[in-house]
Enzyme design. Structure first.
Site, PDB file in Angstrom:
ATOM      1  N   GLU A   1       0.900  -1.379  -0.291  1.00 26.02           N
ATOM      2  CA  GLU A   1      -0.043   0.096   0.061  1.00 26.02           C
ATOM      3  C   GLU A   1       0.934   1.326   0.108  1.00 26.02           C
ATOM      4  O   GLU A   1       1.761   1.343   0.876  1.00 26.02           O
ATOM      5  CB  GLU A   1      -0.938  -0.090   1.259  1.00 26.02           C
ATOM      6  CG  GLU A   1      -1.980   1.076   1.154  1.00 26.02           C
ATOM      7  CD  GLU A   1      -2.632   1.443   2.425  1.00 26.02           C
ATOM      8  OE1 GLU A   1      -2.283   0.884   3.609  1.00 26.02           O
ATOM      9  OE2 GLU A   1      -3.624   2.047   2.490  1.00 26.02           O
TER      10      GLU A   1
ATOM     11  N   ARG B   1       6.383 -12.786   9.371  1.00 26.11           N
ATOM     12  CA  ARG B   1       7.487 -11.534   8.936  1.00 26.11           C
ATOM     13  C   ARG B   1       8.646 -11.425   9.612  1.00 26.11           C
ATOM     14  O   ARG B   1       8.801 -12.311  10.679  1.00 26.11           O
ATOM     15  CB  ARG B   1       6.576 -10.254   9.297  1.00 26.11           C
ATOM     16  CG  ARG B   1       6.040 -10.410  10.672  1.00 26.11           C
ATOM     17  CD  ARG B   1       5.531  -8.772  11.214  1.00 26.11           C
ATOM     18  NE  ARG B   1       5.278  -8.042  10.054  1.00 26.11           N
ATOM     19  CZ  ARG B   1       4.014  -7.529   9.751  1.00 26.11           C
ATOM     20  NH1 ARG B   1       3.003  -8.098  10.181  1.00 26.11           N
ATOM     21  NH2 ARG B   1       4.123  -6.501   8.773  1.00 26.11           N
TER      22      ARG B   1
ATOM     23  N   LYS C   1       5.400  -0.142  10.313  1.00 22.59           N
ATOM     24  CA  LYS C   1       5.088   1.241  10.069  1.00 22.59           C
ATOM     25  C   LYS C   1       4.669   2.287  10.815  1.00 22.59           C
ATOM     26  O   LYS C   1       5.208   3.233  10.704  1.00 22.59           O
ATOM     27  CB  LYS C   1       4.197   1.019   8.468  1.00 22.59           C
ATOM     28  CG  LYS C   1       4.844   1.163   7.361  1.00 22.59           C
ATOM     29  CD  LYS C   1       3.518   1.060   6.297  1.00 22.59           C
ATOM     30  CE  LYS C   1       4.001   0.447   4.847  1.00 22.59           C
ATOM     31  NZ  LYS C   1       2.980   0.215   4.050  1.00 22.59           N
TER      32      LYS C   1
END
Length: 552
Positions: A34, A259, A269
């Site tokens: 994104e 992850r 983030k």
RNA sequence: UCCGGGAUUGUGUAGUGGUAGCACGUGUGACUCUGAAUCACAUAGCCUAGGUUCGAAUCCUAGUCCCGGAGCCA
């Protein structure tokens, strides 16, 4: 350098089986960020995984921006993401934007409505949450769940045309309010947002949710293996439902992996953004940040990052990789590539009392003893030089091989010097050393008359170029704990230390992003933002390993 | 508590019924004009308990612990 081969992993095994069984006859993967922030090394793991998996099976990889939420996205991020992917060494076969599929998605939503599989719901966000039930209790059906197809069609068209305000209505899938998987309890497919989008502008005021959009994007592009992180595992049944009920021709499959986590690092983030916004770091590309742009500015190379990603592997178990592993791969990559040069970070002056005052000479030095192809350079030497403060001790600790009163050491590429005297200022601090050199011991002459324990680096005091050195320590002191404290309380107040010293005169011509090994210190990168011809700034990428620690 | 996952040396990861391997780390020694690199050696592991089998990290049963999930975020 030689690239490492990645070891086997479960995703590769799945593809192997799919190809063998005929479930798939080719491979298409995608990296779907994104555009709402900068990429970090965790994304690098995903990028490398997706591109290399496809590459191994002669498949293709798409870069697709998953831009379905105009409130958070910006073209600034689109550009930085493209740059980072290419810098890592990958070129996408196709570049897509989810927002270019909005019309197609809208039509698929219409299909769902016609099939009685979706409905317009007038409940507000609060009410939807309340009626969703809990982890242990089923949800309650919405009072709008049984609207007619005709009414739903009309309402949905009105949603698109802007007849309603934000939040007034949503389109929901009609699945199962009692499902133990909460994602299946009539998830929202579309929301109303009168916001302008970085790509589609003001064309739309309804935007698809991730759960609806993502499977359609994959299907539209013909993605075969849709790889994402573990937190989407619960969404897989919904992913499959959307692909099936929307009657997509291509049927992609979703697979999840764990992850990346690194010791002494935060990787979300949100947290990285916090570090930037609270000015704990100097922007997204601060060399202490685990962002790709930060690591690049620090001096990490794409080769090192790729080899690292291959070595850490891919699995489904949560894990934390030791940052030492990353450091190993940059040292390994730079070992043969980076020229050796001498830099004194914290200088102290040495006067060689028996060296004639008006004399100077040029000495030859290898640029990389491990890679002779890199040749030699000439460095100036004269009566006054600088050495490292840590390379002299007034009261030497045990096993100290460096300079102290009466001791002799080798100056790298030059002569043996012996310390005979020290000069102190009024406060008693040593500010200058008096040494004598032995002309017999000149480097390269093969002198074997006697040996010294230590070799130290130095620069010529007259000709050396002043330079700034930025020395980094981990930004985060402890790894995340469950004690409820914010990670901000664990930030390292000494994560950046700035030193002012000298480099060899030839370093004046170094360019942005040039990498060097400063003898006995470590690998350094010319800072692309702050370094200039008259103000050299070097970022320490990583220190050399050392088996000797100076006592504090 | 419901659903979905996961557990192999200090760390990360292979191994899918047949000698538990690789990388990092750590330690020791050799070498060294980098206390680096290199080389040699060492280090230490299958969550627990039962079962199946000539043989189990792998298959079965029962546990334990850890992670994720209740945005009109992705």
């Amino acid at each position: 350098m030689m690239e490492h081969k990645s070891s086997s992993n479960f995703l590769r095994n799945i593809i192997l089986e799919d190809l063998k069984s005929g479930k798939a006859d080719h491979v298409v993967t995608r990296f779907p960020p994104e555009p709402n922030g900068y990429l970090h090394i965790g994304h690098a793991k995903s990028i490398i995984l997706n591109f290399e998996l496809a590459d191994e099976f002669k498949g293709k990889t798409h870069l697709r921006f998953d831009d379905t939420n105009p409130a958070k996205e910006d073209t600034e991020y689109v550009e930085s993401i493209k740059e980072d992917v290419q810098w890592l060494g990958y070129q996408w076969d196709e570049l897509f934007f989810a927002s270019n599929y909005f019309e197609e998605m809208y039509n698929r939503a219409l299909l769902l409505i016609k099939k009685g599989k979706a409905y317009v719901c007038d409940l507000n966000a609060e009410e939807i949450r309340k009626t969703r039930g809990s982890l242990t209790e089923p949800g309650q059906p919405s009072p709008w769940r049984e609207r007619s197809v005709a009414e739903n069609l009309e309402l949905f068209e009105e949603m698109r045309s802007g007849a309603f305000k934000d939040g007034e209505k949503v389109l929901r899938a009609k699945i199962d309010m009692a499902s133990p998987n909460i994602n299946l309890r009539d998830p929202v497919l579309y929301r109303i947002a009168h916001a302008s989008h970085h790509n589609t502008g003001d064309k739309w005021c309804i935007y698809p949710m991730y759960d609806f959009a993502h499977p359609l994007e994959d299907a539209i592009e013909g993605v075969t293996h849709s790889i994402c992180t573990l937190e989407f595992e619960d969404h897989r049944p919904l992913y499959d439902w959307i692909v099936r009920e929307c009657e997509m021709e291509n049927v992609p499959h979703q697979y999840e992996f764990a992850r990346l986590n690194l010791t002494n690092t935060v990787m979300s983030k949100r947290k990285l953004k916090q570090l930037v916004e609270e000015k704990i770091v100097d922007g997204w590309n601060d060399p202490r940040m685990p962002t790709i742009s930060g690591l690049r500015r620090r001096g990490y190379t794409p080769e090192a990052m790729r080899n690292f990603a291959r070595e850490i592997g891919v699995a489904k178990a949560d894990s934390v990789v030791d940052t030492k592993m990353l450091e190993h791969f940059i040292r390994e990559d730079l070992k043969l590539k980076a020229p050796r040069t001498m830099a004194v970070l914290k200088p102290i002056k040495v006067v060689i009392t028996n060296y004639p005052e008006d004399q100077a000479e040029m000495l030859e030095a290898e640029n990389n003893p491990e890679n002779p192809e890199m040749g030699v350079r000439m460095i100036p030497f004269s009566r006054e030089i600088y050495i490292e403060q840590d390379d002299f001790a007034e009261n030497p600790p045990p096993k100290y091989h460096r300079l102290y009163l009466g001791n002799e050491v080798r100056l790298k590429n030059a002569y043996f010097i012996k310390c005979n005297g020290i000069v102190k200022d009024e406060s008693g601090k040593v500010i200058e050393l008096h040494c004598t050199y032995d002309p017999e011991t000149k480097s390269g002459t093969g002198f074997t008359g006697r040996k010294v324990k230590g070799t130290i680096h130095w620069v010529d005091a007259r000709q050396a170029a002043p330079a700034e050195f930025r020395l980094y320590e981990p930004l985060i002191l402890e790894n995340e704990t469950d004690d409820g404290t914010s990670f901000l309380e664990h930030t390292n107040p000494h994560s950046l230390e700035i030193a002012h010293g000298f480099v060899e005169p030839t370093m004046k011509t170094s360019k942005s992003q040039d990498k060097f090994q400063f003898f006995r210190h470590g690998y350094f990168n010319v800072d692309p933002l702050h370094s200039s011809a008259d103000h050299l700034v070097f970022n320490r990428i990583v220190s050399l390993k050392s088996s000797f620690e100076l006592p504090k």
